[in-house]
Structures are given as C-alpha cells and as structure tokens.
Design an enzyme around this catalytic site. Structure first.
Site, PDB file in Angstrom:
ATOM      1  N   TYR A 280      28.943  19.476  81.698  1.00  0.00           N
ATOM      2  CA  TYR A 280      28.968  19.087  80.295  1.00  0.00           C
ATOM      3  C   TYR A 280      28.348  20.260  79.469  1.00  0.00           C
ATOM      4  CZ  TYR A 280      30.096  16.176  76.371  1.00  0.00           C
ATOM      5  OH  TYR A 280      30.777  15.704  75.107  1.00  0.00           O
ATOM      6  N   TYR A 328      37.248  25.652  76.711  1.00  0.00           N
ATOM      7  CA  TYR A 328      38.627  25.142  77.275  1.00  0.00           C
ATOM      8  C   TYR A 328      38.761  23.915  76.139  1.00  0.00           C
ATOM      9  CZ  TYR A 328      41.420  21.600  79.866  1.00  0.00           C
ATOM     10  OH  TYR A 328      42.511  20.801  79.913  1.00  0.00           O
TER      11      TYR A 328
END
Length: 383
Positions: A280, A328
């Site tokens: 993350y 992304y």
C-alpha cells in the site's frame, strides 16, 4: 497464544476491478456493486450464493447494511471493519476463519469510491485529534511527512530515494493499460514537484481516482470446481499500533513488522518464496518502511534498496506490478487492489505478468501508518 489459521483451506475464487481512474455518473455504492457482480461472474457464481458481505466504504458508516440492501440479499453475516486501507486484509482473515468453521459458505469482499469525480481531495484539515489540531496539520499528509523526516534524520534517506519509489511505480504503470497515470516520469520531475508538506512533494503522493474492486472467497475444495483457478489464502494477520502517529514510539517502525512475520509464519513461507510484493503506497515513504518492516531489507536500508532498481521492472523483488497507488489507482483506499494484483499474478492474468509466481504478499495500511495487515496468497501448488 499461538496464531491459528486455516492455511490454504479457503481461496479467492473470483475477482474484479471496475471504473479505474474516472467513472463519472456513478455513486460509490454503484461502483462497489458493479465490481462485486463482476467478481461473482468471474468465479462462475450467482448473487444467491453469497451469504456474507465484507465492506468498508469511504462515505457510509452503515455500508454493510447499504450493500445488502442494494444487492437485494439477506446475508448471514456482514463486516464493516473501519481500519482504513488495511480493513480488507482483515476482512480476508475473518472470512477465512468463518468459512473454515462452516459459519458461512461464500464471502464477497468489495470496495468502491467516486472520490475523483465527486471532487474529493487527498488532503483535508485534521480536527479529530485535539492535540494535533492546533498546529493545523494536513490530514493525512503531515503525519506521513513526520515519518519521512524522521527516517531521513535517522538513516540518511534522501528525496532521490523517495523518488525512486515513484519512478518504479510509474515504470510498471506505463505498460498496464488499466493504470490511470502512464505518462513518462523522470527524477527531475519528482525533485522539482511542488512541495506540499515538507519533505513530501506532489510526486510522493498517491493518485486521487475513482475505482472499485471485489473478491469472492470460498472454501478451496469448492473453489476447485469453479470457473477460475483458486488462489489459496495461506496466511493473514493484522496489527493496530495507534491512531494518531504522534503516539508512535518510533515513527520509523510500523506494525507491518508484526503482521508480516505472523502472516508468513502462518503461510509457512520465507522471503525467498515470495515472487512479488504488493504494498500500500499511499506515499513513497510507505514502500520504504514496509520493505524494511516486512523484512525484505534491513531497517534504514530501504532507500538504497529501492534506488538500486530492486523493485522496478527487471528487479529482484517486483513490487506493485500494476503501478500501485502512486500510478495505478487510489480511490480513497487501496488495500483491496493489492490482493487483486497478487491474485492476478498467481493466476497468470496480470497486465505485467511475471513468470512462475506461486506466492504473493499483499500488504495494507490504514490510518496514518496506524493499522497494518498482511495477506499471503499462493497457487494450488503451494498446498
């Protein structure tokens, strides 16, 4: 008390992403439901098969109830754990235990946000912590800036090291058609980017996008007979160390040190077994901290490790092979997307497909480095 986990007895049977980047006209719940239905279709299951819902929405305190109502089903169990981006790894752990116990038969874990098209921003004034509020920090940026500055002070980490994380993420995203940010990015671009909360610049921050994701988990013996190859859950562990980062004993160490070690022990794997790590990366410092705390390099060695190209395409440890939260997508919370990319790599369906991936690590972060959770996924060959 030892960790007890049903290693490999439950599996991801279906997965989907939807609306990555910009999805105008959709509410957060509409995006979530769309991804959920697509994940069920991917597994070859029907909505009637679902008897447990796991969700954590950015804008709905009662999201578990709303999700059930929207889908028109009456689940046996709902979970709306709100630890931020790490919640979805905890959902996997809870679902695996409930499935193995026979308490439920099919779990749908989903998330969606229209943060970008709804006009949301990454950073907002923080007023919830009365000790921090008088200093008018930017939430969550200032908390991560504190951790970054301390890591620089303790270990000599540089802005060039941070930029290497962003450049690696962009290199992966460039060849992923689904990624939102695919334009070329250079070291000079990163170092000249606008400073937001020193030493974090715009280039160190994740994207602000729309997007939704969902996975379907069921028992592995059932998943073997479904539409796609099962991706067994080998281990899952979480650690909550604080809420506000000012309560941290050491801002350079996170709960990933605990969650990663426990998850890997449950899975029975070592670092050498892990073919890819999906981390993350809300900010560039996250990747450095998690690589260290998860044991892929020593404490203080994360900066040189990423600068060496180790996590970029062609490197020794492919990290965030879809482009991550930096390139992304990042629709408010990114945790579920890390598990989907790990599962795609194991299933051989990733945009940047690696060869021979049998074990993938997915790691989620919640709050301001507050809650950490790690999931180890494998192929059926690992059982």
């Amino acid at each position: 008390m030892s960790d007890a986990f049903p290693r490999g007895r439950t599996s991801i049977a279906g997965l989907a992403t939807y609306g990555i980047g910009e999805a105008p006209g959709y509410t957060a719940m509409e995006l979530t439901a769309k991804a959920g239905l697509m994940a069920l279709d991917d597994a070859g299951l029907m909505l009637a098969d679902v008897d447990a819902l796991y969700i954590c929405q950015p804008d709905d305190f009662f999201a578990g109830l709303t999700f059930a109502e929207y889908l028109g089903i009456h689940p046996r169990y709902t979970d709306n754990n709100r630890t931020g981006g790490s919640a979805f790894m905890s959902h996997v752990a809870s679902a695996a235990l409930a499935l193995d116990a026979g308490y439920i038969d099919c779990a749908l874990i989903a998330y969606g946000s229209n943060q970008r098209t709804a006009g949301g921003k990454l950073s907002t004034p923080m007023t919830s912590n009365r000790w921090d509020a008088p200093y008018k920090p930017l939430f969550p940026l200032t908390s991560y800036a504190l951790a970054t500055q301390r890591h620089m002070h303790e270990y000599g980490t540089t802005r060039e090291h941070l930029a290497s994380v962003a450049l690696s993420a962009r290199a992966w995203a460039t060849t992923n058609p689904e990624a939102f940010a695919r334009d070329p990015l250079t070291m000079d671009d990163c170092l000249s980017a606008r400073m937001i909360s020193t030493p974090i610049s715009r280039a160190d921050c994740c994207l602000v996008t729309d997007g939704a994701a969902a996975i379907v988990i069921t028992r592995t013996d059932r998943a073997r007979d479904l539409a796609k190859p099962p991706v067994p859950v080998l281990g899952a562990a979480a650690a909550a160390w604080w809420n506000s980062i000012v309560q941290a004993e050491d801002m350079t160490v996170t709960g990933a040190k605990e969650s990663g070690a426990r998850a890997m022990a449950m899975a029975g794997v070592t670092h050498a077994d892990i073919g890819t790590a999906q981390l993350y990366d809300a900010f560039t410092i996250n990747t450095i901290l998690f690589l260290e705390d998860l044991g892929f390099c020593g404490k203080g060695e994360g900066g040189p490790f990423v600068a060496s190209g180790a996590i970029a395409p062609g490197g020794s440890l492919p990290v965030n092979t879809n482009g991550g939260g930096l390139s992304y997508c990042h629709p408010g919370m990114y945790g579920l997307f890390t598990m989907i990319e790990g599962a795609r790599q194991i299933r051989g369906e990733a945009a940047n497909q690696l060869s021979g991936i049998d074990v993938a690590l997915a790691h989620g972060n919640g709050g301001t480095l507050s809650s950490q959770a790690t999931v180890i996924l494998g192929s059926t060959a690992t059982l």
